[in-house]
Every structure is written in structure tokens, then in C-alpha cells.
Write a protein that holds these residues in place. Structure first.
Motif: not given
Length: 100
Positions: A20, A65, A84-88
Motif C-alpha cells: 500500500y 480486503p 490479502d483476500c484477493r490471493r488464490d
């Protein structure tokens, strides 16, 4: 309740800070402030979150997230990973298992 941030989770927070901060100067500090607030709230709400793996609970951050993976015993909450919830999802599963 006492809070103890394990090394893997500490590294996750540092990685999130750098991610960030690279986006905008000062955003990394805001990220850490928010995540530490979310972690601090576990002093009062540990155990109310969904169990996602064995005895590991997942709490979601309010502003970013990210998910906080933790366990608790007696009067101590152990923060095992901050992801990070956007990870696989398969990567997240393996990463959280590392923090056991």
C-alpha cells in the motif's frame, strides 16, 4: 485477552504495508493502523469468527480486503497470518498452514 502476533503474521503485515505504501505515500501507515485496530478488537471477540481450518478462525478486516487468521487458548489470541483476500485460495490455505 492477550494478543501475540506470530512471525508469519508480522511478515504479512510488513508485506501489506509495502504494497500500500508503494501505491500512495502514507497509505501503508493507514493500512497498519486499520489492521492493528482489527487485531486489537480480537481481545473482545476472539472465537466468534468462522473456523476455516482445524482450530484456526478467520476475521475479516473492516477497511481492507484482508483476513486475520488466529487461534486462541485460555487468555491469549495468537495471530497466525494476515492475508490479502484477493490471493488464490489454495495459496491462502497453504500459507495459513505454515503459521501452525
Amino acid at each position: 485477552m492477550n494478543l501475540y502476533i506470530l512471525d508469519l503474521a508480522r511478515d504479512d503485515l510488513i508485506d501489506g504495508f509495502h504494497f500500500y505504501e508503494d501505491k500512495e505515500n502514507g497509505l501503508g501507515d493507514y493500512f497498519l493502523s486499520c489492521l492493528y485496530s482489527d487485531i486489537e478488537s480480537l481481545k473482545y471477540g476472539a472465537g466468534i469468527h468462522r473456523i476455516v481450518y482445524r482450530n484456526i478462525h478467520r476475521a475479516l478486516s473492516d477497511r481492507f480486503p484482508f483476513a486475520i487468521y488466529y487461534t486462541f487458548e485460555d487468555t491469549t489470541v495468537f495471530i497466525r497470518a494476515v492475508v490479502d483476500c484477493r490471493r488464490d485460495p489454495s495459496w491462502v490455505h497453504e500459507h495459513v498452514k505454515e503459521g501452525e
